[in-house]
Design a protein around this motif. Sequence first.
Motif, PDB file in Angstrom:
ATOM      1  N   GLN A   1     -14.672 -11.509  -8.232  1.00 17.76           N
ATOM      2  CA  GLN A   1     -13.490 -11.033  -7.540  1.00 17.76           C
ATOM      3  C   GLN A   1     -13.860  -9.857  -6.642  1.00 17.76           C
ATOM      4  O   GLN A   1     -14.696  -9.032  -7.011  1.00 17.76           O
ATOM      5  CB  GLN A   1     -12.444 -10.609  -8.574  1.00 17.76           C
ATOM      6  N   LEU A   2     -13.241  -9.769  -5.514  1.00 23.57           N
ATOM      7  CA  LEU A   2     -13.433  -8.664  -4.582  1.00 23.57           C
ATOM      8  C   LEU A   2     -12.230  -7.734  -4.727  1.00 23.57           C
ATOM      9  O   LEU A   2     -11.090  -8.194  -4.736  1.00 23.57           O
ATOM     10  CB  LEU A   2     -13.532  -9.201  -3.148  1.00 23.57           C
ATOM     11  N   THR A   3     -12.479  -6.439  -4.852  1.00 23.18           N
ATOM     12  CA  THR A   3     -11.388  -5.484  -5.052  1.00 23.18           C
ATOM     13  C   THR A   3     -11.706  -4.155  -4.380  1.00 23.18           C
ATOM     14  O   THR A   3     -12.793  -3.965  -3.853  1.00 23.18           O
ATOM     15  CB  THR A   3     -11.107  -5.300  -6.562  1.00 23.18           C
ATOM     16  N   ASN A   4     -10.761  -3.244  -4.479  1.00 21.71           N
ATOM     17  CA  ASN A   4     -10.984  -1.911  -3.920  1.00 21.71           C
ATOM     18  C   ASN A   4     -11.131  -0.887  -5.046  1.00 21.71           C
ATOM     19  O   ASN A   4     -10.997  -1.214  -6.226  1.00 21.71           O
ATOM     20  CB  ASN A   4      -9.859  -1.514  -2.948  1.00 21.71           C
ATOM     21  N   TYR A   5     -11.387   0.332  -4.673  1.00 23.69           N
ATOM     22  CA  TYR A   5     -11.644   1.404  -5.639  1.00 23.69           C
ATOM     23  C   TYR A   5     -10.497   1.567  -6.630  1.00 23.69           C
ATOM     24  O   TYR A   5     -10.721   1.797  -7.815  1.00 23.69           O
ATOM     25  CB  TYR A   5     -11.885   2.720  -4.887  1.00 23.69           C
ATOM     26  N   TRP A   6      -9.274   1.445  -6.173  1.00 22.94           N
ATOM     27  CA  TRP A   6      -8.106   1.734  -7.009  1.00 22.94           C
ATOM     28  C   TRP A   6      -7.807   0.631  -8.015  1.00 22.94           C
ATOM     29  O   TRP A   6      -7.096   0.853  -8.993  1.00 22.94           O
ATOM     30  CB  TRP A   6      -6.885   1.980  -6.122  1.00 22.94           C
ATOM     31  N   LEU A   7      -8.338  -0.539  -7.806  1.00 24.96           N
ATOM     32  CA  LEU A   7      -8.022  -1.676  -8.673  1.00 24.96           C
ATOM     33  C   LEU A   7      -9.217  -2.181  -9.482  1.00 24.96           C
ATOM     34  O   LEU A   7      -9.166  -3.266 -10.040  1.00 24.96           O
ATOM     35  CB  LEU A   7      -7.448  -2.816  -7.829  1.00 24.96           C
ATOM     36  N   ILE A   8     -10.277  -1.378  -9.558  1.00 25.10           N
ATOM     37  CA  ILE A   8     -11.491  -1.814 -10.275  1.00 25.10           C
ATOM     38  C   ILE A   8     -11.198  -2.163 -11.724  1.00 25.10           C
ATOM     39  O   ILE A   8     -11.602  -3.216 -12.219  1.00 25.10           O
ATOM     40  CB  ILE A   8     -12.600  -0.742 -10.202  1.00 25.10           C
ATOM     41  N   SER A   9     -10.490  -1.314 -12.428  1.00 24.10           N
ATOM     42  CA  SER A   9     -10.237  -1.534 -13.855  1.00 24.10           C
ATOM     43  C   SER A   9      -9.472  -2.846 -14.089  1.00 24.10           C
ATOM     44  O   SER A   9      -9.828  -3.642 -14.958  1.00 24.10           O
ATOM     45  CB  SER A   9      -9.456  -0.358 -14.435  1.00 24.10           C
ATOM     46  N   ASP A  10      -8.426  -3.065 -13.299  1.00 24.82           N
ATOM     47  CA  ASP A  10      -7.657  -4.305 -13.436  1.00 24.82           C
ATOM     48  C   ASP A  10      -8.508  -5.518 -13.086  1.00 24.82           C
ATOM     49  O   ASP A  10      -8.415  -6.569 -13.735  1.00 24.82           O
ATOM     50  CB  ASP A  10      -6.426  -4.275 -12.535  1.00 24.82           C
ATOM     51  N   ALA A  11      -9.334  -5.395 -12.054  1.00 23.56           N
ATOM     52  CA  ALA A  11     -10.188  -6.506 -11.638  1.00 23.56           C
ATOM     53  C   ALA A  11     -11.219  -6.848 -12.710  1.00 23.56           C
ATOM     54  O   ALA A  11     -11.494  -8.027 -12.965  1.00 23.56           O
ATOM     55  CB  ALA A  11     -10.880  -6.180 -10.319  1.00 23.56           C
ATOM     56  N   LEU A  12     -11.785  -5.834 -13.359  1.00 23.46           N
ATOM     57  CA  LEU A  12     -12.747  -6.084 -14.433  1.00 23.46           C
ATOM     58  C   LEU A  12     -12.072  -6.830 -15.584  1.00 23.46           C
ATOM     59  O   LEU A  12     -12.620  -7.806 -16.118  1.00 23.46           O
ATOM     60  CB  LEU A  12     -13.351  -4.770 -14.923  1.00 23.46           C
ATOM     61  N   ASP A  13     -10.886  -6.380 -15.958  1.00 20.85           N
ATOM     62  CA  ASP A  13     -10.153  -7.042 -17.043  1.00 20.85           C
ATOM     63  C   ASP A  13      -9.803  -8.481 -16.688  1.00 20.85           C
ATOM     64  O   ASP A  13      -9.969  -9.395 -17.501  1.00 20.85           O
ATOM     65  CB  ASP A  13      -8.870  -6.273 -17.382  1.00 20.85           C
ATOM     66  N   SER A  14      -9.300  -8.688 -15.475  1.00 21.27           N
ATOM     67  CA  SER A  14      -8.893 -10.043 -15.096  1.00 21.27           C
ATOM     68  C   SER A  14     -10.091 -10.978 -14.936  1.00 21.27           C
ATOM     69  O   SER A  14      -9.995 -12.161 -15.262  1.00 21.27           O
ATOM     70  CB  SER A  14      -8.033 -10.028 -13.835  1.00 21.27           C
ATOM     71  N   CYS A  15     -11.214 -10.453 -14.468  1.00 25.15           N
ATOM     72  CA  CYS A  15     -12.429 -11.292 -14.354  1.00 25.15           C
ATOM     73  C   CYS A  15     -12.900 -11.749 -15.730  1.00 25.15           C
ATOM     74  O   CYS A  15     -13.231 -12.921 -15.925  1.00 25.15           O
ATOM     75  CB  CYS A  15     -13.540 -10.522 -13.652  1.00 25.15           C
ATOM     76  N   ALA A  16     -12.937 -10.830 -16.673  1.00 21.39           N
ATOM     77  CA  ALA A  16     -13.370 -11.187 -18.027  1.00 21.39           C
ATOM     78  C   ALA A  16     -12.397 -12.182 -18.661  1.00 21.39           C
ATOM     79  O   ALA A  16     -12.815 -13.169 -19.278  1.00 21.39           O
ATOM     80  CB  ALA A  16     -13.501  -9.937 -18.888  1.00 21.39           C
ATOM     81  N   ALA A  17     -11.088 -11.941 -18.496  1.00 20.12           N
ATOM     82  CA  ALA A  17     -10.085 -12.830 -19.086  1.00 20.12           C
ATOM     83  C   ALA A  17     -10.143 -14.222 -18.456  1.00 20.12           C
ATOM     84  O   ALA A  17     -10.054 -15.236 -19.165  1.00 20.12           O
ATOM     85  CB  ALA A  17      -8.694 -12.231 -18.915  1.00 20.12           C
ATOM     86  N   GLU A  18     -10.296 -14.286 -17.150  1.00 22.07           N
ATOM     87  CA  GLU A  18     -10.375 -15.582 -16.476  1.00 22.07           C
ATOM     88  C   GLU A  18     -11.637 -16.341 -16.882  1.00 22.07           C
ATOM     89  O   GLU A  18     -11.606 -17.555 -17.102  1.00 22.07           O
ATOM     90  CB  GLU A  18     -10.351 -15.392 -14.962  1.00 22.07           C
ATOM     91  N   ALA A  19     -12.745 -15.621 -17.024  1.00 16.69           N
ATOM     92  CA  ALA A  19     -13.989 -16.267 -17.472  1.00 16.69           C
ATOM     93  C   ALA A  19     -13.815 -16.824 -18.881  1.00 16.69           C
ATOM     94  O   ALA A  19     -14.284 -17.930 -19.182  1.00 16.69           O
ATOM     95  CB  ALA A  19     -15.150 -15.274 -17.412  1.00 16.69           C
ATOM     96  N   GLU A  20     -13.135 -16.080 -19.760  1.00 17.50           N
ATOM     97  CA  GLU A  20     -12.884 -16.558 -21.120  1.00 17.50           C
ATOM     98  C   GLU A  20     -12.037 -17.822 -21.101  1.00 17.50           C
ATOM     99  O   GLU A  20     -12.329 -18.783 -21.815  1.00 17.50           O
ATOM    100  CB  GLU A  20     -12.186 -15.481 -21.955  1.00 17.50           C
TER     101      GLU A  20
END
Length: 174
Positions: free
Chosen positions: A125-144
């Motif tokens: 996923q491509l994201t910006n500085y302000w949304l890194i935490s949410d992007a990390l969570d959603s990437c891990a959840a989507e991969a699961e």
Amino acid sequence: MKDRYPYEIATPSMVLMDAIESQTEALPLTSNVGNLNSMLVKKHVKDIQEIREAAAKMNANILVLYTVQSRADERTYEIGPLNLIALGFLPNHHTKGQAIISMLMLDVDSGYVYGSAATTSTTKQLTNYWLISDALDSCAAEAELRAEEKMLAKFQELWTGVCNEYVNVTQSAS
């Protein structure tokens, strides 16, 4: 130093557990499908034998064990003063989520392994500085979720193979 508790009963993914339970109930030659919970198995177990003993208390014949490992990483690509001007809103952070699910199907009484499977899934996923935490969570959840879908298909395939091999053997011996 040797690890005192090589197996740890983690909190399983509820989506995967419910999906395996509902899918298993629909498969041929299954009945009374259930889960082992913390009342039957300690959080830290020394070996699979302790899990088999807990399954035996439930009168189970076959035990399906699985592990879910997931992680997410982030990499920042510098785009110079432009990011400073944009106050961190430019998407220059790439997040990557990865999940690995491993499964083992074994006989409760003898410990015989009927089969095993593993699946892997990766998301980006491509994201910006302000949304890194949410992007990390959603990437891990989507991969699961993707790995779970693959594992459910492999589980059904493995179960069908076990039934075809061992039911035919049992009927031939009769």
